[in-house]
Enzyme design. Sequence first.
Site, PDB file in Angstrom:
ATOM      1  CB  SER A 201       7.077  18.653  19.490  1.00  0.00           C
ATOM      2  OG  SER A 201       6.576  17.643  18.956  1.00  0.00           O
ATOM      3  CB  CYS A 202      11.225  17.646  16.586  1.00  0.00           C
ATOM      4  SG  CYS A 202      12.010  15.959  17.508  1.00  0.00           S
ATOM      5  N   GLY A 203      10.444  15.725  15.226  1.00  0.00           N
ATOM      6  CA  GLY A 203       9.570  14.629  14.245  1.00  0.00           C
ATOM      7  C   GLY A 203       9.687  13.771  15.066  1.00  0.00           C
TER       8      GLY A 203
END
Length: 307
Positions: free
Chosen positions: A261-263
């Site tokens: 995951s990330c932004g």
Amino acid sequence: MSAQGSDVPDIVSAQWLKDRLADVKVLDASWYLPVHKRDAVEEFKASRLPGAQFFDLDAISDTSVDLPHMLPNEAAFAAAADALCINPDDTIVVYDRLGAFSSPRAWWTWHVFGHKRVAVLDGGLPAWVEAGGELESTPVSDSVLTAPGAAAAAAQGPDAGVRPDSRYPAHLDLSQVASWRDVLAAVEAGTTGNLVDARPAGRWRGEAPEVRPGLASGHIPGSKNLPWDAVQNGGRFKPAEQLRAAFQGAGADLGRPLTLSCGSGTTACVLLLAARRAAPGARATVYDGSWSEWGGLPGVPVAKGAA
């Protein structure tokens, strides 16, 4: 390191590309956050790798949702591939202008829709120039630049299907994609220990503001943090042994399936490439909505701090 069933490495050097430039399709997948204050389209117009086309991550996406550059449907992706004149057997090399920031997202997108022969240019355009590669600056019309995104937009809709005359048989492999429901189920089951977040540590801990307004601060409970730039050095991916140490130091187990995951689902793909260099055959899904989705969902759990 290459995709299963492909003789094309996932990550290629500038020299590798120079030796094969006439035989590959090159895509510029540059994309910037607002804080970069740069315009990927205008930079592409000014200069690009020879023969490169622009792959617009925002335009070739699911425009029906209020989330940045989510995966499009099969019809939209096939239409974009047709507009780019890309066939299933073509070898594709994607690059960006920050090294390897947004190009891994394009690499993953092609893989998710069944394209095996696709690679990321390690170090991106700066590495190409450093290796003595030439740049092209011939004028590019706006209509050419926007054609793939326009084709994708025209193919959106719940009843859309891949056109019978399409050259590109797009098949979305959902086994490579995690949804917010998948992540919530893992949180409720207490099995998010191999969910790795690529955002900077301050944002993951909830100490720094999010770059997109209106989102909660913090992280998915149980997730680990490995900032995307920790797996690179000067825009190039670190050697495998250093990458293995980075994942281990973050508490992630490369021998078990990862969720990344990330932004907004972009730098999560940087971690995916890093994981595959560190452990060829590593299994992983990318949470497409990432924090842009999770941080705006009502009622989902959010953790702060180092735990």
